[in-house]
Design a protein around this motif. Structure first.
Motif, PDB file in Angstrom:
ATOM      1  N   UNK A  85       0.852  -1.194   0.000  1.00 17.06           N
ATOM      2  CA  UNK A  85       0.000   0.000   0.000  1.00 17.06           C
ATOM      3  C   UNK A  85       0.881   1.234   0.000  1.00 17.06           C
ATOM      4  N   UNK A  86       0.590   2.150  -0.896  1.00 15.10           N
ATOM      5  CA  UNK A  86       1.298   3.428  -0.949  1.00 15.10           C
ATOM      6  C   UNK A  86       0.276   4.538  -0.723  1.00 15.10           C
ATOM      7  N   UNK A  87       0.678   5.562   0.000  1.00 11.71           N
ATOM      8  CA  UNK A  87      -0.216   6.645   0.365  1.00 11.71           C
ATOM      9  C   UNK A  87       0.272   7.955  -0.243  1.00 11.71           C
ATOM     10  N   UNK A  88      -0.652   8.725  -0.822  1.00 11.53           N
ATOM     11  CA  UNK A  88      -0.310  10.035  -1.357  1.00 11.53           C
ATOM     12  C   UNK A  88       0.080  10.964  -0.207  1.00 11.53           C
ATOM     13  N   UNK A  89       0.872  11.979  -0.524  1.00 11.84           N
ATOM     14  CA  UNK A  89       1.353  12.903   0.515  1.00 11.84           C
ATOM     15  C   UNK A  89       0.219  13.589   1.254  1.00 11.84           C
ATOM     16  N   UNK A  90      -0.889  13.875   0.560  1.00 10.38           N
ATOM     17  CA  UNK A  90      -2.003  14.561   1.226  1.00 10.38           C
ATOM     18  C   UNK A  90      -2.852  13.615   2.076  1.00 10.38           C
ATOM     19  N   UNK A  91      -2.574  12.314   1.997  1.00  5.12           N
ATOM     20  CA  UNK A  91      -3.289  11.341   2.826  1.00  5.12           C
ATOM     21  C   UNK A  91      -4.696  11.036   2.375  1.00  5.12           C
ATOM     22  N   UNK A  92      -5.096  11.516   1.213  1.00  9.01           N
ATOM     23  CA  UNK A  92      -6.465  11.323   0.753  1.00  9.01           C
ATOM     24  C   UNK A  92      -6.613  10.235  -0.302  1.00  9.01           C
ATOM     25  N   UNK A  93      -5.515   9.840  -0.909  1.00  8.21           N
ATOM     26  CA  UNK A  93      -5.520   8.777  -1.916  1.00  8.21           C
ATOM     27  C   UNK A  93      -4.486   7.726  -1.554  1.00  8.21           C
ATOM     28  N   UNK A  94      -4.793   6.495  -1.897  1.00  7.07           N
ATOM     29  CA  UNK A  94      -3.849   5.402  -1.705  1.00  7.07           C
ATOM     30  C   UNK A  94      -3.988   4.461  -2.887  1.00  7.07           C
ATOM     31  N   UNK A  95      -2.890   3.819  -3.231  1.00 11.25           N
ATOM     32  CA  UNK A  95      -2.937   2.808  -4.265  1.00 11.25           C
ATOM     33  C   UNK A  95      -2.251   1.573  -3.731  1.00 11.25           C
ATOM     34  N   UNK A  96      -2.599   0.430  -4.289  1.00 11.86           N
ATOM     35  CA  UNK A  96      -2.099  -0.832  -3.754  1.00 11.86           C
ATOM     36  C   UNK A  96      -2.002  -1.868  -4.865  1.00 11.86           C
ATOM     37  N   UNK A  97      -1.236  -2.896  -4.582  1.00 12.52           N
ATOM     38  CA  UNK A  97      -1.259  -4.111  -5.395  1.00 12.52           C
ATOM     39  C   UNK A  97      -1.213  -5.276  -4.424  1.00 12.52           C
ATOM     40  N   UNK A  98      -1.826  -6.375  -4.836  1.00 18.40           N
ATOM     41  CA  UNK A  98      -1.921  -7.525  -3.945  1.00 18.40           C
ATOM     42  C   UNK A  98      -1.872  -8.821  -4.749  1.00 18.40           C
ATOM     43  N   UNK A  99      -1.232  -9.817  -4.177  1.00 19.18           N
ATOM     44  CA  UNK A  99      -1.269 -11.174  -4.719  1.00 19.18           C
ATOM     45  C   UNK A  99      -2.438 -11.863  -4.044  1.00 19.18           C
ATOM     46  N   UNK A 100      -3.206 -12.602  -4.831  1.00 22.52           N
ATOM     47  CA  UNK A 100      -4.423 -13.214  -4.311  1.00 22.52           C
ATOM     48  C   UNK A 100      -4.412 -14.730  -4.434  1.00 22.52           C
ATOM     49  N   UNK A 101      -4.921 -15.373  -3.400  1.00 16.77           N
ATOM     50  CA  UNK A 101      -5.241 -16.791  -3.474  1.00 16.77           C
ATOM     51  C   UNK A 101      -6.722 -16.838  -3.850  1.00 16.77           C
ATOM     52  N   UNK A 102      -7.060 -17.627  -4.846  1.00 14.08           N
ATOM     53  CA  UNK A 102      -8.460 -17.723  -5.277  1.00 14.08           C
ATOM     54  C   UNK A 102      -8.854 -19.191  -5.375  1.00 14.08           C
ATOM     55  N   UNK A 103     -10.156 -19.443  -5.308  1.00 13.70           N
ATOM     56  CA  UNK A 103     -10.633 -20.811  -5.424  1.00 13.70           C
ATOM     57  C   UNK A 103     -10.679 -21.274  -6.875  1.00 13.70           C
ATOM     58  N   UNK A 104     -11.052 -20.383  -7.790  1.00 17.46           N
ATOM     59  CA  UNK A 104     -11.293 -20.809  -9.165  1.00 17.46           C
ATOM     60  C   UNK A 104     -10.286 -20.304 -10.186  1.00 17.46           C
ATOM     61  N   UNK A 105      -9.583 -19.211  -9.893  1.00 18.95           N
ATOM     62  CA  UNK A 105      -8.666 -18.636 -10.860  1.00 18.95           C
ATOM     63  C   UNK A 105      -7.226 -19.087 -10.676  1.00 18.95           C
ATOM     64  N   UNK A 106      -6.937 -19.711  -9.557  1.00 19.09           N
ATOM     65  CA  UNK A 106      -5.541 -19.974  -9.232  1.00 19.09           C
ATOM     66  C   UNK A 106      -4.926 -18.688  -8.713  1.00 19.09           C
TER      67      UNK A 106
END
Length: 128
Positions: A85-106
């Motif tokens: 998770x990365x946060x913008x300097x003003x603290x109002x926006x954030x962006x993220x990336x995540x690795x996911x475990x899923x049941x059907x997609x792998x």
């Protein structure tokens, strides 16, 4: 001379922890087929990008697409195994990336943007 020192106390917000809770609750709401909670975490102007190139939905269109899955009591199960998770300097926006475990997609990956609005974090953009 009289000097007056005015302090404004701002509550400490642990944005990364709050964002983690929102994203985990969002994924859990899908796993429990809780449509109200799931779409409640999304901003009204949000965009969801699915796995197919044709899957670009605004919130209303995504809810229409997803409703039959939620109505059957079984949507999808994603759980983050890693998240950044990365946060913008003003603290109002954030962006993220995540690795996911899923049941059907792998193994899968998601990324997105959240906006702090009305005292809560809302998902504005998600790309699966």
């Amino acid at each position: 001379m009289l000097f007056v020192l005015m302090l404004t106390l701002v509550p400490r917000i642990d944005a990364q922890a709050d964002i983690t809770k929102v994203l985990d609750a969002w994924h859990l709401a899908a796993a429990k087929a809780d449509e109200t909670a799931y779409f409640g975490h999304m901003a009204e102007d949000s965009i969801y990008l699915g796995t197919d190139a044709s899957e670009r939905w605004n919130k209303a269109a995504f809810q229409k697409f997803a409703h039959p899955y939620f109505a059957k009591g079984k949507a999808w199960t994603f759980a983050a195994s890693r998240r950044s998770i990365m946060l913008a300097k003003d603290g109002q926006l954030a962006w993220f990336d995540e690795d996911l475990k899923t049941q059907n997609l792998g193994p899968a990956r998601g990324s997105g943007v959240l906006r702090h609005e009305g005292g809560v974090w809302k998902i504005v953009h998600y790309n699966l």
